[in-house]
Design an enzyme around this catalytic site. Structure first.
Site, PDB file in Angstrom:
ATOM      1  N   GLN A  90       0.711  -1.235  -0.060  1.00 46.01           N
ATOM      2  CA  GLN A  90       0.050   0.051   0.014  1.00 46.01           C
ATOM      3  C   GLN A  90       0.900   1.287  -0.056  1.00 46.01           C
ATOM      4  OE1 GLN A  90      -2.867   0.377   3.346  1.00 46.01           O
ATOM      5  NE2 GLN A  90      -3.055   2.678   2.730  1.00 46.01           N
TER       6      GLN A  90
ATOM      7  N   CYS B 224      -6.470   1.645   2.701  1.00 45.27           N
ATOM      8  CA  CYS B 224      -6.295   0.191   3.390  1.00 45.27           C
ATOM      9  C   CYS B 224      -7.535  -0.563   3.040  1.00 45.27           C
ATOM     10  CB  CYS B 224      -5.834   0.245   4.775  1.00 45.27           C
ATOM     11  SG  CYS B 224      -7.018   1.237   5.686  1.00 45.27           S
TER      12      CYS B 224
ATOM     13  N   HIS C 159      -6.874   0.601  10.646  1.00 50.57           N
ATOM     14  CA  HIS C 159      -6.317  -0.109   9.344  1.00 50.57           C
ATOM     15  C   HIS C 159      -6.896  -1.166   9.024  1.00 50.57           C
ATOM     16  CE1 HIS C 159      -2.967  -0.740   6.510  1.00 50.57           C
ATOM     17  NE2 HIS C 159      -2.865  -1.883   7.091  1.00 50.57           N
TER      18      HIS C 159
ATOM     19  N   ASP D 246      -1.387  -7.565   4.771  1.00 51.07           N
ATOM     20  CA  ASP D 246      -1.297  -6.012   5.303  1.00 51.07           C
ATOM     21  C   ASP D 246      -0.495  -5.221   4.173  1.00 51.07           C
ATOM     22  OD1 ASP D 246      -0.858  -3.647   6.498  1.00 51.07           O
ATOM     23  OD2 ASP D 246      -0.777  -4.537   8.372  1.00 51.07           O
TER      24      ASP D 246
END
Length: 244
Positions: free
Chosen positions: A93, A99, A179, A194
């Site tokens: 990201q 996110c 997040h 992630d």
């Protein structure tokens, strides 16, 4: 929240809202008559029993507190040394506040292949994006392709201002304190995905039948690190129930 490194642009954040996210992924091309996001109200058995069997992915939201960030910093050194199955689709990201979309892309890219074929048409935005970004492509290279895609930026922006939102999307320069992360099952291994992390996190063995409960244990670890925190939400990508 965005990962460390180059941030070329910033988006408004997505809300953790199953109705909103289902509308969003439908516009990206995913067939929500087959699977859709649904709230998981707890990591306890009573809540998991409410989810239709066959969960294909989890997307959860957690607060970016000091204890969580300290753990992520310690974990980074370990992740850099580990090998990861090439079949796991992971993207970095590098767009601020993206996110939510990154979590969705992680979730949908790693669903079982028969479901992917059935739910994601080749000519949809998702189908074309995944075709241009195979799992073997580096996480950074995938991020570079996403950053240049005006269509996803437009669709993400439309989702953040959709009437399904329960809160105001706020200011573009607002500091985010939560997040999104995805959990998936790839080849019998459970991975935490992630966009701020250098690699997927392997949380061990799982099966299609045990995946939801196994994922709940991973989420519970986040909760246990921050026992006073309440800002956690969990969404399961689960079979759609007929209205009839």
């Amino acid at each position: 929240m965005a990962s460390e490194g180059s941030i070329k642009r910033k988006w408004f954040p997505l809300e953790s809202n199953p109705e909103l996210l289902n509308k969003y992924i439908s516009k990206l091309g995913f067939d929500t008559s087959l699977y859709r996001f649904t709230d998981v109200f707890s990591t306890e058995a009573w809540a998991l029993s409410m989810i239709p069997p066959g969960t294909a992915a989890i997307v959860f939201l957690y607060p970016l507190t000091k204890v969580q960030e300290d753990f992520r910093s310690k974990e980074k050194e370990q992740l850099e040394k580990l090998d990861v199955d090439d079949a796991v689709w992971h993207i970095k990201q590098r767009i601020g506040n993206a996110c939510g979309t990154i979590g969705i892309l992680h979730a949908l890219a790693n669903i079982p292949e028969p479901l992917k074929v059935a739910a994601i048409p080749a000519d949809s935005w998702l189908g074309k994006f995944y075709e241009s970004c195979p799992s073997q492509l580096s996480s950074v290279a995938k991020a570079e392709i996403l950053e240049e895609d005006e269509e996803i930026e437009s669709k993400h922006d439309a989702a953040t201002s959709d009437e399904q939102n329960q809160t105001n999307r706020g200011a573009l320069d607002q500091q985010l304190i939560t997040h999104f992360v995805a959990i998936v099952n790839v080849n019998g291994k459970m991975y935490e995905l992630d966009g701020r992390k250098v690699k997927p996190v392997n949380h061990g063995d799982t099966t299609q039948e045990s995946f939801l409960a196994d994922s709940a244990r991973v989420v519970q670890k986040f909760m246990d690190r921050d026992p006073e925190e309440m800002r956690f939400t969990i969404l399961a990508l689960a079979p759609s129930l007929s209205d009839n």
